[in-house]
Motif scaffolding. Sequence first.
Motif, mmCIF file in Angstrom:
data_model
loop_
_atom_site.group_PDB
_atom_site.id
_atom_site.type_symbol
_atom_site.label_atom_id
_atom_site.label_comp_id
_atom_site.label_asym_id
_atom_site.label_seq_id
_atom_site.Cartn_x
_atom_site.Cartn_y
_atom_site.Cartn_z
ATOM 1 N N MET A 75 0.816 -1.217 0.000
ATOM 2 C CA MET A 75 0.000 0.000 0.000
ATOM 3 C C MET A 75 0.848 1.264 0.000
ATOM 4 S SD MET A 75 -3.106 -0.939 2.548
ATOM 5 C CE MET A 75 -4.149 -2.348 2.234
ATOM 6 N N LYS A 76 1.942 1.231 0.737
ATOM 7 C CA LYS A 76 2.812 2.415 0.829
ATOM 8 C C LYS A 76 3.311 2.808 -0.561
ATOM 9 C CE LYS A 76 6.923 4.242 3.137
ATOM 10 N NZ LYS A 76 7.637 4.663 1.918
ATOM 11 N N ASP A 77 3.650 1.803 -1.360
ATOM 12 C CA ASP A 77 4.144 2.056 -2.714
ATOM 13 C C ASP A 77 3.093 2.799 -3.545
ATOM 14 O OD1 ASP A 77 6.067 1.535 -4.931
ATOM 15 O OD2 ASP A 77 4.408 0.366 -5.713
ATOM 16 N N GLN A 78 1.838 2.331 -3.439
ATOM 17 C CA GLN A 78 0.758 2.975 -4.190
ATOM 18 C C GLN A 78 0.555 4.414 -3.724
ATOM 19 O OE1 GLN A 78 -1.138 1.473 -6.546
ATOM 20 N NE2 GLN A 78 -0.531 -0.658 -6.348
ATOM 21 N N VAL A 79 0.550 4.604 -2.410
ATOM 22 C CA VAL A 79 0.299 5.932 -1.833
ATOM 23 C C VAL A 79 1.446 6.887 -2.150
ATOM 24 C CG1 VAL A 79 0.054 7.187 0.350
ATOM 25 C CG2 VAL A 79 -1.270 5.093 -0.051
ATOM 26 N N ASP A 80 2.681 6.397 -2.078
ATOM 27 C CA ASP A 80 3.844 7.224 -2.438
ATOM 28 C C ASP A 80 3.722 7.735 -3.870
ATOM 29 O OD1 ASP A 80 5.057 7.029 0.003
ATOM 30 O OD2 ASP A 80 6.506 5.498 -0.581
ATOM 31 N N LEU A 82 0.982 8.252 -5.620
ATOM 32 C CA LEU A 82 -0.052 9.289 -5.699
ATOM 33 C C LEU A 82 0.441 10.611 -5.123
ATOM 34 C CD1 LEU A 82 -3.073 7.047 -4.707
ATOM 35 C CD2 LEU A 82 -2.900 8.346 -6.840
ATOM 36 N N ASN A 83 1.085 10.534 -3.952
ATOM 37 C CA ASN A 83 1.600 11.765 -3.330
ATOM 38 C C ASN A 83 2.653 12.432 -4.209
ATOM 39 O OD1 ASN A 83 -0.056 11.499 -1.095
ATOM 40 N ND2 ASN A 83 1.438 10.361 0.091
ATOM 41 N N ALA A 84 3.466 11.609 -4.889
ATOM 42 C CA ALA A 84 4.483 12.172 -5.798
ATOM 43 C C ALA A 84 3.829 12.927 -6.950
ATOM 44 C CB ALA A 84 5.378 11.053 -6.342
ATOM 45 N N ASN A 85 2.599 12.543 -7.294
ATOM 46 C CA ASN A 85 1.858 13.220 -8.363
ATOM 47 C C ASN A 85 1.016 14.378 -7.852
ATOM 48 O OD1 ASN A 85 2.834 11.638 -10.435
ATOM 49 N ND2 ASN A 85 1.130 10.208 -10.411
ATOM 50 N N GLY A 86 1.103 14.642 -6.532
ATOM 51 C CA GLY A 86 0.359 15.763 -5.970
ATOM 52 C C GLY A 86 -1.070 15.420 -5.587
ATOM 53 N N ILE A 87 -1.366 14.126 -5.448
ATOM 54 C CA ILE A 87 -2.716 13.685 -5.073
ATOM 55 C C ILE A 87 -2.699 13.251 -3.611
ATOM 56 C CG2 ILE A 87 -4.533 11.977 -5.527
ATOM 57 C CD1 ILE A 87 -3.434 11.860 -8.432
ATOM 58 N N SER A 90 -3.719 8.176 1.344
ATOM 59 C CA SER A 90 -3.168 7.539 2.533
ATOM 60 C C SER A 90 -3.591 6.082 2.544
ATOM 61 C CB SER A 90 -3.658 8.256 3.796
ATOM 62 O OG SER A 90 -2.933 7.798 4.926
ATOM 63 N N TYR A 91 -3.094 5.322 3.536
ATOM 64 C CA TYR A 91 -3.527 3.938 3.689
ATOM 65 C C TYR A 91 -3.889 3.689 5.142
ATOM 66 C CZ TYR A 91 1.428 3.365 5.031
ATOM 67 O OH TYR A 91 2.659 3.501 5.615
ATOM 68 N N PHE A 92 -4.693 2.665 5.355
ATOM 69 C CA PHE A 92 -5.216 2.349 6.679
ATOM 70 C C PHE A 92 -5.093 0.837 6.852
ATOM 71 C CE2 PHE A 92 -8.407 1.179 9.752
ATOM 72 C CZ PHE A 92 -8.568 2.267 10.596
ATOM 73 N N ASN A 93 -4.215 0.404 7.768
ATOM 74 C CA ASN A 93 -4.100 -1.040 7.994
ATOM 75 C C ASN A 93 -3.576 -1.352 9.388
ATOM 76 O OD1 ASN A 93 -1.167 -0.989 7.914
ATOM 77 N ND2 ASN A 93 -1.330 -0.800 5.692
ATOM 78 N N SER A 94 -3.440 -2.618 9.672
ATOM 79 C CA SER A 94 -3.100 -3.068 11.026
ATOM 80 C C SER A 94 -1.662 -2.758 11.437
ATOM 81 C CB SER A 94 -3.334 -4.581 11.136
ATOM 82 O OG SER A 94 -2.582 -5.260 10.144
ATOM 83 N N SER A 95 -0.842 -2.294 10.499
ATOM 84 C CA SER A 95 0.543 -1.968 10.858
ATOM 85 C C SER A 95 0.638 -0.604 11.547
ATOM 86 C CB SER A 95 1.426 -1.964 9.599
ATOM 87 O OG SER A 95 1.110 -0.847 8.774
ATOM 88 N N GLN A 96 -0.481 0.146 11.553
ATOM 89 C CA GLN A 96 -0.463 1.495 12.125
ATOM 90 C C GLN A 96 -0.966 1.496 13.571
ATOM 91 O OE1 GLN A 96 -3.082 2.745 9.009
ATOM 92 N NE2 GLN A 96 -1.549 4.093 8.079
ATOM 93 N N SER A 97 -0.529 2.511 14.325
ATOM 94 C CA SER A 97 -1.001 2.658 15.706
ATOM 95 C C SER A 97 -2.429 3.197 15.689
ATOM 96 C CB SER A 97 -0.100 3.623 16.476
ATOM 97 O OG SER A 97 -0.260 4.940 15.961
ATOM 98 N N GLN A 98 -3.092 3.115 16.838
ATOM 99 C CA GLN A 98 -4.470 3.609 16.925
ATOM 100 C C GLN A 98 -4.525 5.117 16.696
ATOM 101 O OE1 GLN A 98 -6.486 1.917 20.256
ATOM 102 N NE2 GLN A 98 -8.437 2.868 19.770
ATOM 103 N N LEU A 115 -7.941 9.500 -1.829
ATOM 104 C CA LEU A 115 -7.925 8.038 -1.936
ATOM 105 C C LEU A 115 -7.401 7.427 -0.651
ATOM 106 C CD1 LEU A 115 -6.684 8.929 -5.161
ATOM 107 C CD2 LEU A 115 -7.700 6.658 -5.371
ATOM 108 N N LEU A 116 -8.082 6.404 -0.167
ATOM 109 C CA LEU A 116 -7.659 5.702 1.041
ATOM 110 C C LEU A 116 -7.562 4.210 0.728
ATOM 111 C CD1 LEU A 116 -7.013 5.790 4.087
ATOM 112 C CD2 LEU A 116 -9.451 5.415 4.512
#
Length: 708
Positions: A75-80, A82-87, A90-98, A115-116
């Motif tokens: 997911m990070k690859d996809q989000v990176d 998009l952000n590089a294109n100015g969009i 973010s992503y939401f998954n179990s690897s993140q803190s609450q 986009l999420l």
Amino acid sequence: MQATNTQDALYSNLKRYFGYDSFRENQQDIVETVLRKKDCLVIMPTGGGKSICFQLPALMFQGVTLVLSPLIALMKDQVDGLNANGISASYFNSSQSQDEQSRIEARVIASEIKLLYVAPESLPALQNILNEKYISCIAIDEAHCISSWGHDFRPSYQQLGFLKRVLPNTPFIALTATADRATRGDIAQQLRIRHAKQFMSSFDRSNIELEVRPAEDRVSQITKFIKQNPEKSGIVYCLSRKTTEQLSKKLIAKGISAKAYHAGLSFENRTKVQEAFVNDRTKIVCATIAFGMGIDKSNVRWVIHYNMPKNIEGYYQEIGRAGRDGLKAKALLFHSYADVIQLRNFANGASNEAIQIAKLDRMKQFTEATTCRRKILLSYFGELLAENCGNCDVCKNPPEIFDGTILAQKILSAIYRLKESEAIGMIIDVLRGSQNAVVLEKGYNTLKTFGIGKDISYRDWQHLTIQLINQGFCEIAFHKHNALRLTEFSKTVLFQGAKVFLAKPVHIIQPTIKERTKRKTKSKSAKKTAKGLFERLRQLRYELALEEDIPAYLVFSDATLKEIERERPMSAADLLTISGVGQRKLEVYGEAFIAEVMDFMGSKVNKYKKTATHLQTYELYKSGLSIEDISVERKLSITTIYSHMAKLYSSGKAIDIYDFVSKGEVDAVKKAKAKLKAPKALRPYFDYFNEELDYFKIRLALSVLDKE
């Protein structure tokens, strides 16, 4: 009028955020269908531009587009990207803190994210926002995972059927690169989008050269292949974790840097290998099939299958990870009888065993084909190719067909004499008169067929026997230790004089003199151009990517660099005409790449240089026009005009620079420059200021500092 406005906005966003002037096959129809809030099922080959089909509409919806993706690690690859294109994504998954998850939810509620990305398992944690107040669109990526008819079934995907009940008025777009008719129907049914409009793009990836070889001395062949393709990114797919480890070690021992990737590694190690590959620090990965799913790395130049894949869908998806930029790529597949046996054993006892075996048989037929491989591949997905492709090993080296009736009779006779109880290896041992212990122990040396094929190599007998199996003259009894048995057609050959035509075995391990000469010439040519503009652009891209800590292909793809090399743009306006260069990338990277082109051209600049666009801006500035008025007059964006002002100031023109940037902002950039060690790219500054200082302000401030 409304339709015209929508189309204008689509093309404007396509260029601004993605750098493209036109859509690929079906893309515009899909995007417009989604914008009309209609459901879609999209079957589009890997590298065909699936992501734009939901990313572009997301920019025009009020709320967020929720993207269901199967693998957290990607997911990070996809989000990176998009952000590089100015969009904003973010992503939401179990690897993140609450806390992180809460912040993301708050951003969705505040309409700050377009986009999420989320894994199916994480959907329950998004109940607060899972309604039509916040969600404008649902995109299900890798949609074949929902179907047990598909090649990569994932139980977690089957829970997605509830989404249409919760969001009945929200458009759904299900996307996959590989789905046969049964799988397509199952996807639509399970997602409750039975009336979805189906879009099927051509499966033909004509830029990928297809080749199949017998699995003999694979390590040696792979080593030669890699050394003939130096400095190119590639993936070697293996059937087992153990093989990935062993092969990477063998390649390292031969002086080739390679990493292993499989599910047995820790999450941290898998992430390290993946990021090193994506960021061009590692060129070669020996991996199990999970590697590569969802990675948009566009400059993978080759894919090798160390073992035969279990079905055509998997093979097609995996080779599709090469040549996503449209440039030439290579897919090399090794196949062996042992692979077939192993894959057949894997399928035993599976809930969909019959389906798996049928698909394995189609894969086997592909590897042993003596006709155009691309025709076979495309026909599997229901697409017919009128002419031979000319870009596969069969087309390039058509097999020589001969009357193989006598050889077929010898093989079938041996199967009969051995009472249809032995596998292919023993059949060949008997034909060749082998004196091994098992042959002698079973008394096979007394049979009439013993030794009647001494003059033919083991490998050739194997090749010929497999052809007989493919043509239905004998069959493998998998449930009886893989013994070969006769079929109804066998009798026509043995007793009724039926003819059998076979393809002569082609030995392709050692290249011919002609091929070796061709490769040497190619190698010399490569060395000659290695210091050319493309290589300099690639090095610049790598340095910028390192500074920003993003994959190099997210700066620009190889295809974009090739076009820059060809067109040699020397102004912002020129660079913006290059496919893959959008407004945001022009702002962030344009200056560095234009400088590289001009430096490369040196004294030739005047010969190629077009009208200096920034000087035209200067004339309008001197006449008293504002930045906004100049932008309208020249039909260029405001940021481009600011870029001209920075350039004009740096070149000594009379520009009152502090009309556009404050002294406080210049001082702030000065401090950032010291801390960041003066990077070439603007993105590190932008991140440093938490995205609160515009790119054009940063560029203007840097022009002041450079002049000082």
